[in-house]
Design a protein around this motif. Structure first.
Motif: not given
Length: 242
Positions: A117-125
């Motif tokens: 979930r942290k990777m998802t937010i980081l990638m989209t951000g």
């Protein structure tokens, strides 16, 4: 021999079906029953509505801009909107990569879920920043270099489109988490509410003769509402994204 006088496509279909039946035993092609059909429709309904609303966002804003501001402004707006769509095309790619991982990890909400979930937010951000900052910081250069002097007026609205790109990625990140957590149906109500917000803002823009920048700001707020709603749904379901 009975297949000799049958057309080639039909013969191939029958042979393929026969081979398939040899490999897979107990295959039944009978009607599953109305109850199972209705269950399948109910299960897929949220995905269909979500896809419909997502597609509506790609068309309805141009219609509203045309009705409120006329053909000249809609030409400028369409160029900016296509820029947003081009940048936002990366969000489904991130979703296709992360949703299977999130879905697998969400069953036990393990360390893997927290990391994904942290990777998802980081990638989209990061993707949002990469595509939005040039429009915010160098609108005149982009407008003149990419579209020519005829579109110099884009300079005044490109920063708003830059903010819109970042907010759309913000919403997409939480939307990917929501889908990965198996809560796709939770997206529908939030998307419908955001459309209502947009229509209210568009009506007020028309009623008070506000600028195109105001209408784009309404769209920005609508997508911010979507992202915030997705985040709240995740927290409520104990899939806290942060």
């Amino acid at each position: 021999l009975s297949l000799i006088h049958i057309s080639e496509p039909t013969r191939l279909r029958r042979i393929s079906y026969a081979v398939f039946c040899l490999k897979k035993k107990n295959i039944s092609l009978s009607f599953p029953g109305i109850a199972k059909v209705m269950t399948a429709i109910r299960q897929s309904f949220p995905y269909g509505i979500d896809g419909f609303i997502t597609t509506a966002w790609l068309q309805i804003d141009i219609i509203i801009v045309r009705l409120i501001f006329g053909p000249h402004i809609v030409g400028l707006y369409a160029v900016g909107q296509r820029t947003v769509q081009a940048a936002s095309a990366i969000a489904p790619v991130i979703g296709n990569v992360m949703v299977p991982k999130l879905a697998q990890a969400s069953n036990n909400r393990s360390f893997q879920w927290s990391r994904d979930r942290k990777m998802t937010i980081l990638m989209t951000g990061i993707a949002g920043l990469i595509f939005s900052l040039p429009l915010i910081l160098f609108p005149n250069f982009i407008a003149v270099s990419l579209f020519g002097k005829a579109y110099e007026e884009l300079t005044h609205i490109l920063p708003f489109f830059g903010i819109l790109i970042f907010i759309r990625f913000f919403a997409s990140g939480f939307g990917i988490l929501l889908t990965g957590a198996g809560l796709q149906s939770q997206r529908v109500g939030i998307q419908l509410a955001s459309l209502i917000i947009f229509f209210i803002g568009a009506y007020m823009t028309y009623q008070f003769s506000w600028s195109i920048n105001t209408l784009i700001s309404v769209i920005i707020f609508s997508f911010f509402f979507i992202g915030l709603g997705y985040w709240w749904k995740l927290v409520h379901a104990k899939f806290a994204p942060v």
